[in-house]
Design an enzyme around this catalytic site. Structure first.
Site, PDB file in Angstrom:
ATOM      1  N   TRP A  62       0.875  -1.187   0.000  1.00  0.00           N
ATOM      2  CA  TRP A  62       0.000   0.000   0.000  1.00  0.00           C
ATOM      3  C   TRP A  62       0.909   1.233   0.000  1.00  0.00           C
ATOM      4  O   TRP A  62       1.801   1.322   0.857  1.00  0.00           O
ATOM      5  CB  TRP A  62      -0.862  -0.059   1.265  1.00  0.00           C
ATOM      6  CG  TRP A  62      -1.808   1.063   1.466  1.00  0.00           C
ATOM      7  CD1 TRP A  62      -2.686   1.579   0.561  1.00  0.00           C
ATOM      8  CD2 TRP A  62      -2.002   1.807   2.683  1.00  0.00           C
ATOM      9  NE1 TRP A  62      -3.417   2.578   1.142  1.00  0.00           N
ATOM     10  CE2 TRP A  62      -3.015   2.738   2.438  1.00  0.00           C
ATOM     11  CE3 TRP A  62      -1.431   1.766   3.956  1.00  0.00           C
ATOM     12  CZ2 TRP A  62      -3.470   3.627   3.412  1.00  0.00           C
ATOM     13  CZ3 TRP A  62      -1.877   2.645   4.923  1.00  0.00           C
ATOM     14  CH2 TRP A  62      -2.885   3.566   4.656  1.00  0.00           C
ATOM     15  N   ASP A  67      -0.123  -5.337   9.531  1.00  0.00           N
ATOM     16  CA  ASP A  67      -1.127  -4.327   9.190  1.00  0.00           C
ATOM     17  C   ASP A  67      -2.353  -5.072   8.648  1.00  0.00           C
ATOM     18  O   ASP A  67      -2.359  -5.543   7.512  1.00  0.00           O
ATOM     19  CB  ASP A  67      -0.567  -3.360   8.133  1.00  0.00           C
ATOM     20  CG  ASP A  67      -1.601  -2.299   7.785  1.00  0.00           C
ATOM     21  OD1 ASP A  67      -2.611  -2.176   8.505  1.00  0.00           O
ATOM     22  OD2 ASP A  67      -1.411  -1.591   6.770  1.00  0.00           O
ATOM     23  N   LYS A 121     -13.081  -1.285   6.185  1.00  0.00           N
ATOM     24  CA  LYS A 121     -13.579  -2.156   5.116  1.00  0.00           C
ATOM     25  C   LYS A 121     -14.537  -3.204   5.669  1.00  0.00           C
ATOM     26  O   LYS A 121     -15.622  -3.405   5.140  1.00  0.00           O
ATOM     27  CB  LYS A 121     -12.442  -2.880   4.384  1.00  0.00           C
ATOM     28  CG  LYS A 121     -11.129  -2.119   4.292  1.00  0.00           C
ATOM     29  CD  LYS A 121     -11.205  -0.945   3.352  1.00  0.00           C
ATOM     30  CE  LYS A 121     -10.152   0.091   3.697  1.00  0.00           C
ATOM     31  NZ  LYS A 121      -8.933   0.042   3.050  1.00  0.00           N
TER      32      LYS A 121
HETATM   33  N1  PLP Z   1      -3.354  -0.724   5.417  1.00  0.00           N
HETATM   34  C1  PLP Z   1      -3.603  -1.221   4.220  1.00  0.00           C
HETATM   35  C2  PLP Z   1      -2.813  -2.379   3.730  1.00  0.00           C
HETATM   36  C3  PLP Z   1      -4.593  -0.651   3.420  1.00  0.00           C
HETATM   37  O1  PLP Z   1      -4.832  -1.156   2.211  1.00  0.00           O
HETATM   38  C4  PLP Z   1      -5.316   0.453   3.905  1.00  0.00           C
HETATM   39  C5  PLP Z   1      -6.333   1.101   3.088  1.00  0.00           C
HETATM   40  O2  PLP Z   1      -6.360   1.106   1.901  1.00  0.00           O
HETATM   41  C6  PLP Z   1      -5.014   0.909   5.172  1.00  0.00           C
HETATM   42  C7  PLP Z   1      -4.034   0.307   5.909  1.00  0.00           C
HETATM   43  C8  PLP Z   1      -5.696   2.078   5.799  1.00  0.00           C
HETATM   44  O3  PLP Z   1      -7.031   2.049   5.830  1.00  0.00           O
HETATM   45  P1  PLP Z   1      -7.900   2.995   6.733  1.00  0.00           P
HETATM   46  O4  PLP Z   1      -7.016   4.048   7.292  1.00  0.00           O
HETATM   47  O5  PLP Z   1      -8.927   3.545   5.845  1.00  0.00           O
HETATM   48  O6  PLP Z   1      -8.432   2.115   7.796  1.00  0.00           O
END
Ligand code: PLP
Length: 399
Positions: free
Chosen positions: A131, A212, A248
């Site tokens: 990411w 993560d 999500k």
């Molecule tokens: N980590 C990963 C691997 C992700 O794909 C994402 C979102 O795309 C996030 C963290 C962060 O998501 P959020 O801050 O929206 O919970």
């Protein structure tokens, strides 16, 4: 004085750029395969039933209450059960430091800051690719970064040998970021046996695994199964860190609810780490907004609502799996001479299609289909209605 003359715009985020291009396109049958948020088979974002039920139950809560300690503890405790297991000793013994975080992004950021404070000369090893914001987060926390090999472009699967080599060749005691399930952007996860080998090697090397977990439930439809990589590391006696996001799997993107937990040797360490994390959070945003925390805590702690949630996660994951099968099937029926097995081999919200930047460009210009230039397709944007159109377009640009 002209204070800001020397400032140029920051580079655009690749995903936001896709959304902008999509919104600017007036075509009625355009498709957005950029953003990694769940959509139903009509292509619409949904409010989960569990969220509606939790909302009704927390209606009477006093949102103006300034002390959020009790609700935060509930969130942390319930979130930890998802990571470490319902009856985990880690939780019974209070051997972890957990704090609410501003979704997965905030949880990663808190950890990166903690890492810099406690191990100022350390690095973080990030999978290649990962990411894109991981790079930004650790850069802004002033932690040096390296990547480790992960993905094999030919097989469009895991390059396990290369991964193990890089883990082995990193200096002993390095920090590694791992996606425990539904890897973003590749959709490629190690198998159970491979995770066992990775965990053993981490043990030999004394590496610190930071997980993560932004998509728990999206790989298999089952939250417990999606935590199995982490459980292997726990069984092997590792101390770990874990970032969780409910963006999500609860469809709560806008509420920014997440959790960071750091496993410790004992309660004394846990108290110390937690207070450090709280201090970091305090300088950034004081305390987190309470509404989303109340919602998530209610969903996780009310057995009936939790059961509804688990079913809804399964429904979402299954729809995505069906769309994978449909897309591959459609491409094969069109007589594509390319191998599309990876569409169904990969898991989670994303398909790392192997489309080149030129092909991605053509999909946008000629077919009004938008995705990031790395060829990542957000499968959540694929529906029964648009899957054949999408397959046809992919076939046209790859033929
Ligand atoms: N980590 C990963 C691997 C992700 O794909 C994402 C979102 O795309 C996030 C963290 C962060 O998501 P959020 O801050 O929206 O919970």
């Amino acid at each position: 004085i002209r204070w800001w003359d020397h400032v140029t715009p920051a580079p655009k985020d690749p995903i936001n750029s896709v959304t902008e291009a999509f919104l600017a396109d007036p075509c009625p049958y355009k498709i957005n395969l950029g953003v990694g948020a769940y959509r139903d088979d009509e292509g619409k974002p949904i409010v989960l039933q569990c969220v509606r039920e939790a909302q009704a139950k927390i209606e009477s809560s006093n949102f103006l209450e300034s002390n959020s300690t009790a609700v935060s503890s509930k969130l942390v405790e319930e979130s930890a059960k998802l990571v470490y297991g319902e009856d985990s000793d880690v939780i019974k013994e209070g051997r972890f430091a957990g704090v609410p975080a501003l979704s997965g992004t905030g949880a990663c950021h808190l950890f990166a800051e903690l890492q810099r404070r406690l191990y100022p000369n350390s690095r973080i090893y990030l999978p290649d690719p990962t990411w894109s914001n991981h790079h930004n987060i650790w850069r802004d926390a002033h932690v040096a970064k390296k990547t480790f090999r992960y993905y094999h472009p030919d097989s469009k699967g895991l390059d396990f040998m290369a991964l193990m080599d890089d883990v082995k060749n990193a200096p002993d005691g390095s920090f590694f970021l791992l996606h425990p399930c539904a890897h973003n952007p590749t959709g490629v996860d190690p198998s159970y046996e491979q995770w066992k080998e990775i965990s053993s090697l981490f043990k030999v090397k004394n590496h610190f695994p930071f997980f993560d977990m932004a998509y728990q439930g999206f790989a298999s439809g089952d939250l417990e199964r999606d935590a199995r990589a982490i459980r292997i590391f726990l069984e092997d006696g590792h101390l770990i860190g874990c970032a969780q996001s409910f963006a999500k799997n609860m469809g709560l993107y806008g509420h920014r609810v997440g959790c960071l937990s750091v496993l410790c040797d004992d309660k004394t360490q846990a108290v110390a780490i937690k207070s450090q994390l709280q201090q970091i959070a305090r300088t950034m945003y004081g305390s987190p907004p309470i509404h989303g925390i109340l919602l998530v805590s209610k969903i996780l702690s009310d057995p009936d609502i939790k059961a509804t949630w688990l079913k809804e996660v399964k429904v979402m994951a299954t729809r995505v799996q069906r769309m994978r099968a449909a897309l591959r099937d459609s491409l094969e029926k069109l007589g594509s001479s390319l191998d599309w097995q990876h569409i169904t081999n990969q898991v989670g919200m994303f398909c790392f299609s192997g489309l080149t930047p030129d092909e991605v460009d053509r999909l946008a210009k000629e077919f009004h289909i938008y995705m990031t230039y790395d060829g990542r397709i957000s499968m959540a944007g694929v529906t029964t209605k648009n899957v054949d159109y999408l397959a046809n377009a992919i076939h046209e640009v790859t033929a």
